[in-house]
Scaffold this active site. Sequence first.
Site, mmCIF file in Angstrom:
data_model
loop_
_atom_site.group_PDB
_atom_site.id
_atom_site.type_symbol
_atom_site.label_atom_id
_atom_site.label_comp_id
_atom_site.label_asym_id
_atom_site.label_seq_id
_atom_site.Cartn_x
_atom_site.Cartn_y
_atom_site.Cartn_z
ATOM 1 N N CYS A 8 0.864 -1.191 0.000
ATOM 2 C CA CYS A 8 0.000 0.000 0.000
ATOM 3 C C CYS A 8 0.897 1.236 0.000
ATOM 4 C CB CYS A 8 -0.962 -0.021 1.194
ATOM 5 S SG CYS A 8 -0.136 -0.001 2.807
ATOM 6 N N ASN A 11 2.356 1.413 4.319
ATOM 7 C CA ASN A 11 2.721 0.133 4.954
ATOM 8 C C ASN A 11 2.451 0.143 6.470
ATOM 9 O OD1 ASN A 11 5.690 -1.957 5.412
ATOM 10 N ND2 ASN A 11 3.613 -2.593 5.003
ATOM 11 N N CYS A 13 -1.324 0.693 7.406
ATOM 12 C CA CYS A 13 -2.760 0.406 7.549
ATOM 13 C C CYS A 13 -3.195 -0.820 6.752
ATOM 14 C CB CYS A 13 -3.600 1.609 7.116
ATOM 15 S SG CYS A 13 -3.349 3.076 8.135
ATOM 16 N N ARG A 14 -3.252 -0.691 5.423
ATOM 17 C CA ARG A 14 -3.850 -1.754 4.596
ATOM 18 C C ARG A 14 -2.955 -2.962 4.393
ATOM 19 N NH1 ARG A 14 -5.035 2.185 -0.269
ATOM 20 N NH2 ARG A 14 -3.167 3.079 0.686
ATOM 21 N N SER A 15 -1.711 -2.745 3.943
ATOM 22 C CA SER A 15 -0.890 -3.923 3.607
ATOM 23 C C SER A 15 -0.477 -4.755 4.834
ATOM 24 C CB SER A 15 0.313 -3.546 2.737
ATOM 25 O OG SER A 15 1.169 -2.644 3.377
ATOM 26 N N ASP A 126 -7.979 3.942 1.123
ATOM 27 C CA ASP A 126 -7.048 4.305 2.188
ATOM 28 C C ASP A 126 -7.844 4.741 3.419
ATOM 29 O OD1 ASP A 126 -5.170 5.401 3.816
ATOM 30 O OD2 ASP A 126 -4.216 6.618 2.260
HETATM 31 P P1 4NP Z 1 -1.739 2.788 4.142
HETATM 32 O O1 4NP Z 1 -2.367 4.116 4.777
HETATM 33 O O2 4NP Z 1 -1.203 3.159 2.793
HETATM 34 O O3 4NP Z 1 -2.887 1.848 4.061
HETATM 35 O O4 4NP Z 1 -0.642 2.334 5.111
HETATM 36 C C1 4NP Z 1 -1.662 5.313 4.934
HETATM 37 C C2 4NP Z 1 -0.822 5.469 6.004
HETATM 38 C C3 4NP Z 1 -0.171 6.675 6.192
HETATM 39 C C4 4NP Z 1 -0.355 7.716 5.302
HETATM 40 C C5 4NP Z 1 -1.200 7.546 4.212
HETATM 41 C C6 4NP Z 1 -1.843 6.342 4.035
HETATM 42 N N1 4NP Z 1 0.298 8.957 5.521
HETATM 43 O O5 4NP Z 1 -0.054 9.934 4.818
HETATM 44 O O6 4NP Z 1 1.188 9.040 6.379
#
Ligand code: 4NP
Length: 160
Positions: A8, A11, A13-15, A126
Site C-alpha cells: 500500500c 505500509n 494500515c492496509r498492507s 485508504d
Molecule cells: P496505508 O495508509 O497506505 O494503508 O498504510 C496510509 C498510512 C499513512 C499515510 C497515508 C496512508 N500517511 O499519509 O502518512
Amino acid sequence: MVKVLFVCLGNICRSPLAEGVFKHIVTQRGLQEKIIVKSAGTSGWHLGEPPDPRSVTVARNHGIVLDSLGRKAISEDFETYDYIIAMDKSNFNHLQNLRATGGTAKAKLLLMRDFDEVGKGLDVPDPYYGGDDGFDKVYQMLDRSCRKLLDEIVKQHDLK
Ligand code: 4NP
C-alpha cells in the site's frame, strides 16, 4: 516456497492488515510451510514503524496478531517475490514503474480487489484519515479477496 508481498502507500494500515489476514488463512489451510507473506509501502514515510493501532485492533478482533514493521518496496522485490499485490491503482502504477527499473522481474503484479467478488477491480480505500468503520470495511474486503487469492495460488502451484 511461494512468496507473496502486499503493498500500500504507508505500509501501516492496509498492507500489514492484508499480510496478517492472508497469513491467518494460509495457516488455517495448513500451508504455512509453503507460502511466505510480507508487506511493504510505496512511500518511505513510516519506515520501521509498527502497524497503525486501528489496523492492530481490527485484526485482534478477528484473532490475528500483526507483527510487520514499515518497509519501502524496492525494484528487487520483483525478483524476490512471486506475487506483488497492490491495494489500489495508485500503488499499482507506482509498482509498475518500479518494476521497469528492475532486472529479471518474475513477480506477477496484481490488484487486491481483482479477487473481490463484491467490487471486482475497485481500490481498497485508504482508511488512514477516516474513522474506525473504514478499517472494518477494509478488513472485510481483504478477507474476501485473500481467500480467493489463496485459491488461485493453490491452483497455480498445485499446493496441497
Ligand atoms: P496505508 O495508509 O497506505 O494503508 O498504510 C496510509 C498510512 C499513512 C499515510 C497515508 C496512508 N500517511 O499519509 O502518512
